[in-house]
Scaffold this active site. Structure first.
Site, mmCIF file in Angstrom:
data_model
loop_
_atom_site.group_PDB
_atom_site.id
_atom_site.type_symbol
_atom_site.label_atom_id
_atom_site.label_comp_id
_atom_site.label_asym_id
_atom_site.label_seq_id
_atom_site.Cartn_x
_atom_site.Cartn_y
_atom_site.Cartn_z
ATOM 1 N N HIS A 273 0.782 -1.186 -0.017
ATOM 2 C CA HIS A 273 0.014 0.060 -0.047
ATOM 3 C C HIS A 273 1.009 1.237 -0.101
ATOM 4 O O HIS A 273 1.959 1.397 0.465
ATOM 5 C CB HIS A 273 -0.855 -0.215 1.219
ATOM 6 C CG HIS A 273 -2.220 0.998 0.970
ATOM 7 N ND1 HIS A 273 -2.113 2.335 1.438
ATOM 8 C CD2 HIS A 273 -3.405 0.482 0.533
ATOM 9 C CE1 HIS A 273 -3.016 2.821 1.137
ATOM 10 N NE2 HIS A 273 -4.014 1.801 0.632
ATOM 11 N N ASP A 324 -8.292 -5.104 -0.614
ATOM 12 C CA ASP A 324 -8.554 -6.069 -1.608
ATOM 13 C C ASP A 324 -8.424 -7.512 -1.486
ATOM 14 O O ASP A 324 -8.973 -8.182 -2.155
ATOM 15 C CB ASP A 324 -7.774 -5.637 -2.906
ATOM 16 C CG ASP A 324 -8.416 -4.571 -3.499
ATOM 17 O OD1 ASP A 324 -9.527 -4.262 -3.557
ATOM 18 O OD2 ASP A 324 -7.582 -3.478 -4.216
#
Ligand code: ACO
Length: 387
Positions: A273, A324
């Site tokens: 991320h 996700d």
């Protein structure tokens, strides 16, 4: 000797250049706080852990839009307004019937969001705050209907009329499948929607703000955002995760599959991320739901493979899962078609996009960064027969 002003400005720009705008503060916002260090995620000051535990997705939308949690009366009115806007314009459904069944659902969604603008019942020149809030309600309610309706049409089924008695999450599953979901499934969907609802200046939200920053309309802003979310480095990652789980296929293959992928220098989707250097706080919540849904379905393989992948990627690369990763196995156990995962992400994130759009418009300044020039010096034009 002092540098000429233009050269000093160019030097400062070069020093400020941040590839991918990493770390650049591009807006002031009250909507969503992402603390990448702790790591912690909150909407309007409320921790995501509390919201998932105690609030519905509708309460979360209200919070993102109006900066306060609704009281009971406000919530009832808000739910009624949302439920009243779920129907799709007949003309839009007609157009959806003409789309090839092979159209990727994100492409269908992007096109339909754009088309929704021509069916907006209000004067498109009315850009008052009140008219825009009414458009927010319409977009928020109609996106899930578009996703569910297109899915039914492409599979040769008739659309299912929305059920105003159901909350947004349960109604979406109902319109998708034609069956009223059980409480656990509706709750899993609600949690998924809540966790994806906003995430500060992520790429698609930035795209939405840039678009309306030109004083373009809300439909254009959301169309830009949907297109941006589609990419596999952003919202498209959840579909790639389920593809990977299918390729792995069995628990014993996880280790070799991941090691081979890393050796080929391929990215493992659902990991890493830009902001969180530790674990994305949404991932453990979805991990719990992945297990819970697997247990309820009597099929824990998807959860177990995911868990094992998490262990191997952490060991090999020091990378943590993002939102996700486990949403893929949760949606899989909800029997949602895999290519609908990213459109569902859009059905949730539209809450945040709209909050950011309204925030941008409340104190708008055109968003227009500059580029660092790395091309040719000025040169003389050459007529074509001298090149
Ligand atoms: N798998 C393997 N290696 C990775 C991964 C990954 N998922 N993510 C980052 N890395 C490595 C990169 O290869 C790079 O290594 P290097 O310095 O040796 O070249 C390093 O970590 C930094 O990666 P960047 O891609 O430069 O980091 P950035 O901040 O630009 O990217 C991103 C963040 C795009 C999310 C990245 O981690 C990624 O591509 N992840 C996979 C896609 C994904 O899951 N996207 C969803 C993000 S969450 C969301 O949008 C909802």
């Amino acid at each position: 000797m002092a540098k000429p002003e233009a050269s000093a400005k160019a030097d400062k720009q070069a020093a400020d250049f941040a590839r991918g705008l990493e770390g650049v503060v591009a807006a002031e916002s009250r909507i969503c706080r992402v603390d990448g260090e702790t790591p912690r995620l909150s909407y309007s000051g409320y921790d995501i852990l509390d919201l998932v535990e105690h609030a519905t997705f509708e309460e979360v939308i209200y919070l993102l839009w109006f900066d306060e949690l609704p009281n009971r009366t406000q919530l009832q009115e808000f739910i009624a307004k949302l439920a009243a806007e779920r129907h799709l314009p007949t003309g839009l459904v007609y157009t959806m019937r003409t789309l090839p069944h092979t159209t990727p659902p994100m492409d269908a969604l992007r096109s339909c969001v754009s088309l929704l603008s021509v069916y907006d019942p209000e004067d498109s020149h009315d850009c008052s705050v009140e008219a825009n809030w009414r458009r927010c309600i319409r977009l928020m309610s109609k996106l899930p209907s578009v996703v569910a309706t297109f899915d039914r049409l492409r599979h040769g089924h008739e659309p299912v009329e929305p059920n105003p008695q159901l909350g947004l999450a349960a109604n979406f599953l109902y319109q998708l499948t034609g069956q009223i979901p059980n409480d656990l499934s509706a709750q899993a969907m609600d949690v998924g929607l809540t966790l994806h609802a906003d995430h500060e200046l992520n790429a698609s939200t930035f795209a939405a703000r840039v678009t309306v920053g030109t004083l373009s309309d809300l439909y254009s802003g959301i169309t830009s955002a949907v297109g941006c979310l589609k990419g596999p480095l952003h919202g498209g990652a959840n579909q790639e995760v389920i593809k990977m789980l299918h390729e792995v296929g069995m628990l014993e293959r996880v280790e070799s599959y991941i090691l081979e992928k890393l050796a080929r220098k391929e990215k493992i989707m659902g990991f890493g991320h830009r902001v969180y250097k530790q674990c994305d706080p949404r991932a453990p919540i979805l991990r719990t739901w992945s297990r819970r849904m697997g247990e309820a379905a009597g099929d824990l393989l998807w959860f177990q493979m995911s868990k094992r992948i998490e262990e191997v990627v952490l060991r090999e690369k020091g990378l943590f899962p993002n939102v996700d990763f486990y949403s893929a196995s949760v949606y899989h156990t909800l029997n949602i078609p895999h290519d609908q995962y990213t459109p569902i992400f859009a059905c949730s994130r539209v809450a945040g996009w709209l909050a950011h759009i309204m925030e941008q418009l409340s104190d708008n300044r055109l968003i227009r960064p500059v580029a660092q020039w790395v091309g040719h010096e000025y040169r003389d034009f050459k007529p074509i027969d001298q090149r």
